[in-house]
Design an enzyme around this catalytic site. Structure first.
Site, PDB file in Angstrom:
ATOM      1  N   ARG A 229      22.718  52.416 -34.508  1.00 51.56           N
ATOM      2  CA  ARG A 229      22.100  53.789 -33.834  1.00 51.56           C
ATOM      3  C   ARG A 229      23.285  54.666 -33.663  1.00 51.56           C
ATOM      4  O   ARG A 229      24.315  54.476 -33.393  1.00 51.56           O
ATOM      5  CB  ARG A 229      21.485  53.455 -32.773  1.00 51.56           C
ATOM      6  N   GLU A 258      19.078  62.738 -35.895  1.00 52.70           N
ATOM      7  CA  GLU A 258      18.557  62.772 -37.092  1.00 52.70           C
ATOM      8  C   GLU A 258      17.152  63.452 -37.271  1.00 52.70           C
ATOM      9  O   GLU A 258      16.563  63.553 -36.458  1.00 52.70           O
ATOM     10  CB  GLU A 258      17.993  61.169 -37.697  1.00 52.70           C
ATOM     11  N   HIS A 277      19.479  57.198 -43.074  1.00 55.01           N
ATOM     12  CA  HIS A 277      18.738  56.178 -42.313  1.00 55.01           C
ATOM     13  C   HIS A 277      17.783  55.231 -43.367  1.00 55.01           C
ATOM     14  O   HIS A 277      16.754  55.047 -43.036  1.00 55.01           O
ATOM     15  CB  HIS A 277      18.080  56.757 -41.321  1.00 55.01           C
TER      16      HIS A 277
END
Length: 311
Positions: A229, A258, A277
């Site tokens: 993360r 993000e 991601h």
């Protein structure tokens, strides 16, 4: 078992919906953002407050490996008080994420980013330089921060390459595939890392854990990878380590925030490569998530331990 009311708040593709309905025949399935008051099971990404407001809820199956917003003392206590459980989908995403991490390492070792830079730039055919700067993974050291399903699968995939792999985790169980140490020993191991792979989840104890001091303690010229993360990394410290050469390269699948704004300095940091991601993504992802849920539904019906239970 009496028929269950299953609430799914996902916007699933049609084929996944059909598979879900076939696999839950005999139960009542409610699709949509509004939770039925009598829901026994929630499948998808239910808001924590909405889930806890359901008096009959006994199982939450989330469609992600991460479960940060549920991992709080209050939420855990509420689940335990009603004898309810929460499972994630780690076994859906361990394979693609592990392959993604290995692909990152191989890309750096074989200088693929440099070759692509040349192809999309001046097309100079720098064969001598790329050949001389490529390396083999054999006998290099990987330090994995965060040992779980993804790390375990990566270790299995990496076995033929002859890497020396060590891992750190919050609680060492003794069944890990490689030498594994408590996370408190991170500073001691960083100096050995040719490759530092971060697979940490987001929580209060991991926020900003990989900071300027950690990068300074890492073996000079190491490569850094983040498929955990973004919040676990001090990104300003990461940029500084790349600019100074303390880290030779970074490959990031996660960032904070993000999506990463187009003007963010990570985009232009030296030898920093970013995927959006996407490490867990793969063809048939939704169908695999539904099948994972249905396998666990059979376990739930028979009173067996759920796969990927985390709470």
């Amino acid at each position: 078992m009496a028929p269950l009311t299953i609430w799914c708040n996902l916007d699933l593709p049609e084929e996944a919906v059909a598979e879900l309905r076939r696999g839950t025949e005999g139960h009542r399935v409610i699709l949509g953002s509004e939770a039925p008051d009598d829901a026994d099971v929630a499948f998808g990404q239910p808001p924590p407050d909405s889930a806890l407001a359901l008096p009959s809820l006994r199982w939450i199956g989330v469609t992600s490996a991460g479960y940060t917003r549920y991992d709080t003392p209050g939420f855990r206590e509420s689940l335990h008080a009603r004898d309810a459980v929460l499972s994630n989908s780690s076994s859906v995403f361990d394979e693609p994420c592990a392959q993604h991490l290995l692909a990152m390492m191989l890309a750096f070792a074989r200088q693929l980013p440099e070759a692509l830079r040349d192809q999309f730039g001046e097309r100079r055919w720098p064969a001598d330089r790329i050949r001389s700067e490529s390396w083999l993974l054999q006998d290099q050291t990987v330090v994995i921060v965060g040992y779980g399903a993804i790390a375990r699968r990566f270790i299995e995939l990496a076995a033929p390459f002859g890497l020396r792999i060590m891992a750190l985790r919050r609680h060492v169980r003794g069944d890990e595939l490689v030498p594994t140490y408590p996370i408190e020993e991170l500073g001691r191991l960083l100096g050995e890392a040719d490759h530092l792979a971060n697979i940490l989840p987001a929580n209060a104890s991991t926020d900003g854990l990989l900071d300027a001091d950690r990068f300074a303690a890492t073996k000079p010229g190491a490569c850094f990878y983040n498929i955990g993360r973004g919040t676990t990394v001090d990104q300003n410290a990461l940029i500084a380590a790349l600019e100074s050469g303390q880290l030779s390269a970074a490959f990031l699948d996660v960032t904070d925030p993000e999506p990463l704004p187009s003007e963010h300095p990570l985009w232009s940091a030296p030898n920093c490569f970013i995927t959006p991601h996407s490490a867990g993504g793969h063809r048939g992802e939704w169908s695999r998530l539904v099948r994972h849920f249905l396998q666990n539904l059979r376990r739930f019906e028979s009173g067996e331990e759920l796969k990927d239970r985390v709470i």
